[in-house]
Design an enzyme around this catalytic site. Structure first.
Site, PDB file in Angstrom:
ATOM      1  CG  ASP A  81      -1.659  -1.215   1.500  1.00  0.00           C
ATOM      2  OD1 ASP A  81      -1.514  -2.164   0.822  1.00  0.00           O
ATOM      3  OD2 ASP A  81      -2.173  -1.197   2.747  1.00  0.00           O
TER       4      ASP A  81
ATOM      5  CD  GLU B 264      -7.110  -5.377   3.865  1.00  0.00           C
ATOM      6  OE1 GLU B 264      -6.380  -6.117   4.525  1.00  0.00           O
ATOM      7  OE2 GLU B 264      -6.873  -5.308   2.531  1.00  0.00           O
TER       8      GLU B 264
HETATM    9  C1  KTE Z   1      -3.521 -10.172   3.694  1.00  0.00           C
HETATM   10  O1  KTE Z   1      -1.767  -9.012   4.485  1.00  0.00           O
HETATM   11  C2  KTE Z   1      -2.833  -8.765   3.776  1.00  0.00           C
HETATM   12  O2  KTE Z   1      -4.055 -10.779   5.021  1.00  0.00           O
HETATM   13  C3  KTE Z   1      -3.637  -7.806   4.385  1.00  0.00           C
HETATM   14  O3  KTE Z   1      -5.028  -7.721   4.042  1.00  0.00           O
HETATM   15  C4  KTE Z   1      -3.296  -6.524   3.869  1.00  0.00           C
HETATM   16  O4  KTE Z   1      -3.598  -5.224   4.490  1.00  0.00           O
HETATM   17  C5  KTE Z   1      -0.212  -4.170   5.593  1.00  0.00           C
HETATM   18  O5  KTE Z   1      -1.821  -4.010   3.865  1.00  0.00           O
HETATM   19  C6  KTE Z   1      -3.238  -3.951   4.090  1.00  0.00           C
HETATM   20  C7  KTE Z   1      -3.619  -2.872   5.135  1.00  0.00           C
HETATM   21  O6  KTE Z   1      -5.065  -3.160   5.493  1.00  0.00           O
HETATM   22  C8  KTE Z   1      -2.413  -3.217   5.954  1.00  0.00           C
HETATM   23  O7  KTE Z   1      -2.337  -1.910   6.732  1.00  0.00           O
HETATM   24  C9  KTE Z   1      -1.311  -3.385   5.239  1.00  0.00           C
HETATM   25  C10 KTE Z   1      -3.969  -3.700   2.734  1.00  0.00           C
HETATM   26  O8  KTE Z   1       0.861  -4.276   4.993  1.00  0.00           O
HETATM   27  O9  KTE Z   1      -3.428  -3.974   1.502  1.00  0.00           O
END
Ligand code: KTE
Length: 524
Positions: free
Chosen positions: A37, A217
């Site tokens: 992200d 997210e």
């Molecule tokens: C799958 O790691 C994956 O479990 C998460 O869903 C990713 O979550 C962490 O990335 C996100 C955010 O919610 C977190 O803050 C971040 C979204 O690297 O891509």
């Protein structure tokens, strides 16, 4: 010489691509290691500098903790300079997860000595991910965004939930408070909090809407101008992963009003943000000068296969920066809808060479306009075309097709296709190549996006506009000035990269092509 053979028999087959295999040049990538992200993109008005932070693991191209905030800066939002890591967790099993930054001009937090220029009082608000816990932290920078100090009173928000993350903070002037949107991810709640000092937060509202999938997210909330009016609306952004209908990760948004406490949608629609497979965790920039507008950036990948893409020492790319407006769009003959419009921001010098620029090009069956790239693997094309209701025209052909082909290495060659199909009434991207990733069942190789016409000519024929920016292994498609977009990575077989671009109508039937191009521009 035929007008169409604008190109360029001169450089023929052996054109070496002059950069690393699969590495985009306009889309930001790390030198080595993993990124996901974008975090805390912001403008520093004193240094006239854009900052981009991002989820970064410099030692592991599979990602995972310890995730840090990597850092890059840019003068023009097109070429990025890699900087040293900005925020790192203390413990390797922890992660400095996604979040945002703000400029605390008035020093509401009390973090800043007077010596720090008000325009450089950058505060980061991020999630500390620890085994079994996610809490919100603040950190501030006294050196213009390069290094950060963690607040001793952290965490500033702990609701005793292990899936509580991704704070996006902004100043809400009418109510003189900082607003945070964060997700209580697996409760499908966007939580809206308020604060006067960035340290103490109180809950205003929980908001849920749209498609759910597995979890929420990376939420966002920002006021966006409506084109052709002096009105604005608020847009709530939301990322879902996994479980979106397009497969895996995708973003949606809701349009509404926001009074500093409550977000009230104007309708019950969930709108898709980008119809491609690789546009996730979108975030808007903070503190963008008003005359520039609203800017945002996303991660150009998808958790379905993000860890399997064929790159070696680095993995993951950012999207291009986009400028966002809202517009009333005629979505069908009877109804207009308010929608996002997204235009890529790329500096004039980024793709300098005009390969072809023609107006009023009438394509007949199998006619092709072809051009060679400058061995960069980069193209920017735009086609404005009219569908003619030709009597008896074949409905089976692809009306308009842009084919981007690679160099040819010992008979090995790949291509991708982007176009419009009259029968399917949609734009499409076909990223099927011979690369191994295309055998991954989640690496959907054909995607499409419906679009109503941009407008109609005097005879009532439908006019469309198709723009594509091809950057080694990322293709961003913008339909009708960004009313619909589709962002997709693609991976050509080893050693191959985009080299030629061809625009054609593929009228395979008995009848002449029913498409007229009023403007064609190929740059590379
Ligand atoms: C799958 O790691 C994956 O479990 C998460 O869903 C990713 O979550 C962490 O990335 C996100 C955010 O919610 C977190 O803050 C971040 C979204 O690297 O891509």
């Amino acid at each position: 010489m035929s007008l169409w053979r604008v190109a360029l028999t001169m450089a023929s087959a052996v054109m070496a691509i002059n950069s690393e295999y699969n590495r985009p040049l306009l889309h930001f990538t790390p030198d080595h290691g993993w990124i996901n992200d974008p975090n805390g993109p912001i403008f520093d008005a004193k240094a006239a500098l854009w900052h981009l932070y991002y989820q970064y693991n410099e030692n592991n191209i599979q990602g995972g903790n310890p995730l840090s905030w990597g850092h890059a800066t840019s003068k023009d939002l097109t070429s990025w300079k890699r900087e040293a890591v900005a925020i790192t967790p203390q413990n390797p099993s922890d992660g400095a997860f996604s979040g945002s930054t703000v400029i605390d001009r008035e020093n509401t937090s009390g973090f800043f000595p007077d010596s720090v220029d008000p325009n450089q009082r950058i505060v980061a608000i991020y999630t500390l991910d620890q085994p079994g816990s996610q809490t919100q932290q603040v950190a501030w920078s006294e050196d213009g965004g390069y290094t950060f100090k963690n607040y001793s009173g952290n965490p500033v928000l702990d609701i005793n939930n292990s899936q509580f993350r991704d704070p996006k903070v902004f100043w809400h002037a009418p109510t003189s408070q900082w607003i945070m949107v964060a997700v209580k991810s697996q409760h499908f709640q966007i939580q809206i909090y308020g604060s006067v000092d960035l340290k103490t937060w109180s809950l205003h509202l929980n908001f849920s809407s749209g498609l759910y999938g597995f979890q929420y997210e990376c939420p966002g909330l920002i006021e966006i101008p409506v084109e052709g009016t002096n009105q604005t609306k608020w847009v709530m952004f939301l990322a879902i992963n996994p479980g979106m209908p397009t497969g895996g990760s995708a973003n949606q948004y809701f349009i509404g009003d926001f009074d500093g406490f409550k977000f009230t949608p104007i309708d019950h629609q969930t709108r898709y943000h980008d119809f491609g497979k690789d546009y996730y965790a979108f975030q808007t920039f903070s503190d963008v000068p008003a005359d520039i507008g609203v800017l945002g950036i996303a991660w150009a990948s998808n958790w379905q296969y993000a860890r399997k893409t064929p790159t070696e020492k680095w993995r993951g790319a950012m999207s291009l920066v986009r400028n966002l407006t809202l517009a009333e769009v005629q979505v069908n003959p009877q109804k207009k809808e308010l929608m996002l419009k997204q235009q890529p921001v790329i500096g004039a010098s980024a793709i300098p060479n005009v390969l072809v620029h023609e107006t009023n090009v009438a394509l007949s069956p199998k006619t092709t306009v072809r051009a060679l790239a400058n061995s960069t693997g980069i193209f920017d094309f735009e086609v404005v075309f009219t569908l003619l209701d030709t009597e008896g025209a074949s409905i089976e052909h692809t009306t308009l097709e842009v084919v981007i082909s690679s160099n040819n290495v010992n008979g090995k060659q790949d291509s991708i296709r982007i176009g419009y199909d009259k029968d399917g009434e949609a734009f499409f991207v076909d990223r099927g190549t011979n690369s191994k990733i295309n055998r991954n069942p989640f690496f959907t190789d054909k995607v499409s996006v419906f679009s109503s016409p941009l407008n109609h000519d005097s005879a009532g024929n439908s006019v469309y506009k198709l723009r594509g920016i091809i950057d080694k292994s990322v293709a961003e498609v913008y339909v009708n000035d960004g009313v619909f977009t589709s962002t997709n990575t693609f991976y050509m077989d080893e050693g191959l990269a985009p080299e030629t671009i061809e625009v054609s109508s593929d009228a395979t039937g008995l009848y002449r092509a029913d498409v007229k191009i009023s403007e064609l521009s190929l740059r590379g």
